[in-house]
Design an enzyme around this catalytic site. Structure first.
Site, mmCIF file in Angstrom:
data_model
loop_
_atom_site.group_PDB
_atom_site.id
_atom_site.type_symbol
_atom_site.label_atom_id
_atom_site.label_comp_id
_atom_site.label_asym_id
_atom_site.label_seq_id
_atom_site.Cartn_x
_atom_site.Cartn_y
_atom_site.Cartn_z
ATOM 1 C CD GLU A 121 -2.798 -1.227 -0.409
ATOM 2 O OE1 GLU A 121 -3.355 0.029 -0.481
ATOM 3 O OE2 GLU A 121 -3.032 -1.976 -0.690
ATOM 4 C CG HIS A 124 -0.606 1.090 -4.630
ATOM 5 N ND1 HIS A 124 -0.553 0.955 -6.033
ATOM 6 C CD2 HIS A 124 -1.463 -0.014 -4.134
ATOM 7 C CE1 HIS A 124 -1.219 -0.159 -6.322
ATOM 8 N NE2 HIS A 124 -1.672 -0.832 -5.071
HETATM 9 ZN ZN LIG Z 1 -2.568 -2.559 -4.717
#
Ligand SMILES: [Zn+2]
Length: 260
Positions: A121, A124
Site C-alpha cells: 500500500e 502505491h
Molecule cells: Zn494494490
C-alpha cells in the site's frame, strides 16, 4: 505570439507532469504533490466518518509496530487507523494515511505477512499511483471541479475521486488500480518490507491466503491484480534480491518483533 505562448505553457505543463515511478517507468502526473496530500487527507476523513474505528489497543499496537517499521524507511509522518470491517483490506493515501480493516488480520497471520500488505500500500503512494489515476481522469473529463469534489464524497465527482484514490468501495465506486500499478506495488513493496527487516518470503504465503479469502469481495488486492500465477512468479523472481536487502537491514539491527 499567442501560439508561441500556448506552446511554452504546454511544454512546461508536460515537464511538470512527467515523473518516474520507483521502478523506472515514466508517468503522467499532472497534480502537484500538495494537491494530492490535500485530497488524501480529506479522503481519510471521509473514510473515518463512514467506518467505525476498531479501538482494541492490542491490535492497534501490533499494526502500529509493523506500519512504523515500514514508514521509518520512507520518512514523513504517518497516521495508522484500524477500522472495524471484516473484508481483508488495507489502503494508504497521499498525506501519510494508512487504513487497515480488522478483517485483514485473519488473512495476514504474522508480522511479515502484514508487512507485505502495508508495504504494498505504501508503495502505491510512493509510486504516485493515485496522481496518475486522477491525471488520467482529468485528461478524459477535464475540469478542476472534479478536484473540489473530494469534500463531498457522496456526490458523483466525490465518489469517483474516492475510487481513484483506492478507497471507493465503501462509497459505491470501486476503481481498481491497473495491473501495471499492482505489479509495481508488489515488487517495490517487497523491497520496502525487506529494507524494514521483514521476511520477503512470507509475501508468497500472504498472497496465497488472500487468494483463498477473496471469494468475490471487493478487495483492493484482488480486483485487477495480475493473475495469481503471474503474481507468484514475479514475486519469486525478485525474492533473492529482496533477501539480500533484508540481510543488509538485519546487519543494521533492523529486526522487527511485532506481536498481535
Ligand atoms: Zn494494490
Amino acid at each position: 505570439m499567442l501560439r508561441r505562448m500556448f506552446i511554452s505553457v504546454l511544454i512546461s505543463a508536460l515537464i511538470v507532469g512527467c515523473a518516474t515511478s520507483p521502478l523506472g517507468r515514466s508517468q503522467l502526473t499532472l497534480l502537484p504533490d500538495n494537491q494530492m496530500v490535500t485530497m488524501g487527507v480529506q479522503a481519510f476523513a471521509n473514510f473515518k466518518s463512514k467506518l467505525p474505528v476498531d479501538s482494541n489497543s492490542r491490535v492497534d499496537a501490533y499494526v502500529d509496530c509493523v506500519a512504523g517499521a515500514i514508514t521509518r524507511e520512507v520518512g514523513g509522518t504517518w497516521e495508522v487507523v484500524v477500522f472495524k470491517d471484516e473484508s481483508p483490506n488495507a489502503f494508504a493515501l497521499p498525506g501519510g494515511k494508512i487504513g487497515v480493516h480488522s478483517g485483514l488480520l485473519k488473512v495476514a497471520t504474522n508480522q511479515d505477512q502484514l508487512a507485505t500488505v502495508l508495504a504494498h500500500e505504501v508503495a502505491h503512494v510512493l509510486a504516485h499511483h493515485a496522481n496518475e489515476r486522477v491525471s488520467q481522469q482529468l485528461a478524459v473529463q477535464g475540469g478542476l471541479n472534479l478536484l473540489q469534489a473530494i469534500a463531498n464524497p457522496t456526490s458523483a465527482g466525490g465518489q469517483t475521486l474516492m475510487g481513484l484514490l483506492g478507497v471507493g468501495a465503501q462509497f459505491g465506486v470501486l476503481l481498481p488500480y491497473s495491473r501495471l500499478q499492482e505489479s509495481e506495488a508488489d515488487l517495490y513493496g517487497l523491497d520496502l518490507m525487506a529494507r524494514a527487516g521483514f521476511d520477503p518470503q512470507e509475501s508468497l504465503q500472504l498472497w496465497q491466503n488472500m487468494e483463498q479469502a477473496g471469494g468475490g469481495q471487493p478487495v483492493e488486492f484482488l480486483s485487477t491484480h495480475p493473475s495469481h500465477a503471474t503474481r507468484m512468479r514475479d514475486l519469486q523472481s525478485r525474492i533473492p534480491s529482496a533477501l539480500a536487502i533484508r540481510q543488509q537491514a538485519r546487519a543494521q539491527g533492523k529486526a522487527p518483533q511485532c506481536s498481535g
